[in-house]
Scaffold this active site. Sequence first.
Site, PDB file in Angstrom:
ATOM      1  N   ASP B  89     -19.477  76.414  47.667  1.00 24.88           N
ATOM      2  CA  ASP B  89     -20.015  77.197  46.561  1.00 24.88           C
ATOM      3  C   ASP B  89     -21.159  76.392  45.935  1.00 24.88           C
ATOM      4  O   ASP B  89     -21.455  75.269  46.365  1.00 24.88           O
ATOM      5  CB  ASP B  89     -18.926  77.558  45.552  1.00 24.88           C
ATOM      6  N   CYS B 300       9.479  85.286  59.015  1.00 24.34           N
ATOM      7  CA  CYS B 300       8.273  84.449  59.005  1.00 24.34           C
ATOM      8  C   CYS B 300       8.394  83.330  60.037  1.00 24.34           C
ATOM      9  O   CYS B 300       9.444  82.712  60.181  1.00 24.34           O
ATOM     10  CB  CYS B 300       8.060  83.864  57.608  1.00 24.34           C
ATOM     11  N   CYS B 302       6.516  80.540  60.090  1.00 23.36           N
ATOM     12  CA  CYS B 302       5.910  79.275  59.652  1.00 23.36           C
ATOM     13  C   CYS B 302       6.908  78.124  59.745  1.00 23.36           C
ATOM     14  O   CYS B 302       8.116  78.331  59.808  1.00 23.36           O
ATOM     15  CB  CYS B 302       5.329  79.401  58.241  1.00 23.36           C
ATOM     16  N   CYS B 305       9.720  78.234  57.036  1.00 17.30           N
ATOM     17  CA  CYS B 305      10.786  79.226  57.213  1.00 17.30           C
ATOM     18  C   CYS B 305      11.630  78.950  58.450  1.00 17.30           C
ATOM     19  O   CYS B 305      12.796  79.337  58.506  1.00 17.30           O
ATOM     20  CB  CYS B 305      10.185  80.631  57.269  1.00 17.30           C
TER      21      CYS B 305
END
Lengths: 369, 369
Positions: B89, B300, B302, B305
């Site tokens: 940014d 999930c 991931c 999990c």
Amino acid sequence: MQFEVIARCGQARRGRLTLAHGSVETPVFMPVGTYGTVKAMAPNELEGLGAEIVLGNTFHLWLRPGIEVVAAHGGLHRFMGWPRPILTDSGGFQIFSLGPLRKVQEEGVAFASPVDGDRLMLTPELSIEIQRAFDADVVMVFDERTPYPASRDETAQSTELSLRWAARCKNAHAGNANALFGIVQGGMFEDLRERSLGALENIGFDGYAIGGLSVGEPKDEMRRIEAFIAPRLPEHRPRYLMGVGTPEDIVEAVGNGIDMFDCVLPTRNARNGWLYTRYGDIKIRNARHRTDTGPLDAACACYTCRHFSRAYLNHLQRANEILGARLATIHNLHYYLTLLAELREAIAAGTLDRYTGQFKADRARVIEF
Amino acid sequence: MQFEVIARCGQARRGRLTLAHGSVETPVFMPVGTYGTVKAMAPNELEGLGAEIVLGNTFHLWLRPGIEVVAAHGGLHRFMGWPRPILTDSGGFQIFSLGPLRKVQEEGVAFASPVDGDRLMLTPELSIEIQRAFDADVVMVFDERTPYPASRDETAQSTELSLRWAARCKNAHAGNANALFGIVQGGMFEDLRERSLGALENIGFDGYAIGGLSVGEPKDEMRRIEAFIAPRLPEHRPRYLMGVGTPEDIVEAVGNGIDMFDCVLPTRNARNGWLYTRYGDIKIRNARHRTDTGPLDAACACYTCRHFSRAYLNHLQRANEILGARLATIHNLHYYLTLLAELREAIAAGTLDRYTGQFKADRARVIEF
């Protein structure tokens, strides 16, 4: 539990400890996982670093999240996602760190919970029950940590209390297939150390630990007691020096025949930016590292040294970024675990003296700090 | 920079953005790496989660560690160990968050450093120079963030200032092979948004962002402006909705033809125990999770999990363990990145409406919170 000495070099031993959740090559360093996590590390990282066993703190886990939560997971292994062996301390060390908040009785120790102020009592039987609920591969007896300094009389009384508690722990452990280790106390008094060891051997344990060292005494006092008692520990049982220590302490103790170590130094110091290298220690927050694009240790193979610069580590630490704590912890644990792996190789090769000499010379270079 | 639209579904686009450090499948979510680190994550974890591009904050990195440190590494990629694309940014958003500490002038913005109080000035030219030193794949123009609420006159003046700065940024960017994106301002006024967009197109940018949303306005105001301006952005250029937002915001904006997103929500909320799942959000510190041995989200895939229970996550968060922040961040980023991957598939398959309907129905179930 099985323990096999594979090779010797002087008093040093290269062994293999077979526990319920796997085997451990000794001498071994056990990273400390106070609250069911080795701080800043995930279990897969610990495995990647070569850790084979971690330590859990009974006292802390008993208070948070509590026995019933860990037990609902079938033990500490599944709770913390660590499938390999775990040794739990007894909670004694932490309780005796509470100072005036605790009261020692024959039955056990009464104290106020540092979490919520609840009045609690930890006894030898309860400590063993908690460690059983955790399914610890190695259970430690509950004992009193003799304060330092302490008179001979105080030390003798404390040592005897610990021995009575050790016998109660042995009884309470009956029926648990996991290992139970006794802890040799006796403060700075060699005869009391011998008295403690003899009495523990009469009770009979799977392994023997040296407790009550690294509690504030001068380094030469620690080394004197360790050098005295380590070679007297039973030959065919694992020998564990509790809470020790610096890389130099560990190299010294391996030479005296110690097989197991735990210490918060590599993880705690990492979070403060104190990093261990072959050529001395580095404080990465120091301004001299601010623009240094080179690695922390060019010879180190850890994830941190392979991917990041000193300037980046300096920046992360100054910005209090979680990744700073992580990368430093990875490096320090890699340093400790590699040191132990090299010590094991040197013992097996019969070159421990040479290794130790080179280690001391390298570390004494302390190129920077 | 190249941008190719591969498939369309209504106004939504499935594209591919080719940047100096690699290609990015769009629509894409960019995790936010404020201080040169996506908080709590290591670069190898981000890659494992499927992140293709991250956002860096010019303002923060300019103050700490400073341009010269990043430049000494040849740019932000090597400094932070992230070899893939980076968008930076311009620093404007953070400066305008300083409130009374900053003073807007035609030349730029004068302000006192929140790190050490130094008097500093950030100009369009300096912002572009910093982003060039960082070697950002995508450079953003320096603009004024119109406050909310603001009158039409205030907004018009602010929009014109941003346009003059955008032209200066374009000039300052000359000779940099990396991409430069313009930012459409205009507050809550549709005609000012059109004025801003038209003027930016006349200057000519590689991509176009929508700024000045999610700055405190009501959700329906944000959606109104976004739905108005998004389809008007140039067809063959990437469209970036800055700083937005919730999963619902992103699904909505993808339907309006947005290609790129960034937001701190998944990472910041993770550290506070706020976790995203297909069936609503979960506050893992809630006492109801204390003894729950089940995973956060059984569906999930991931790391969190697959390996840990809600009880363990609850415990880590309550004990303020670093691993708690890490496991929660892994899960939330996995949720966001998977959501975007599913949106890309649905666009390519021409089933975005069905996907969006199911998404809303699932999320509205909010089984627990």
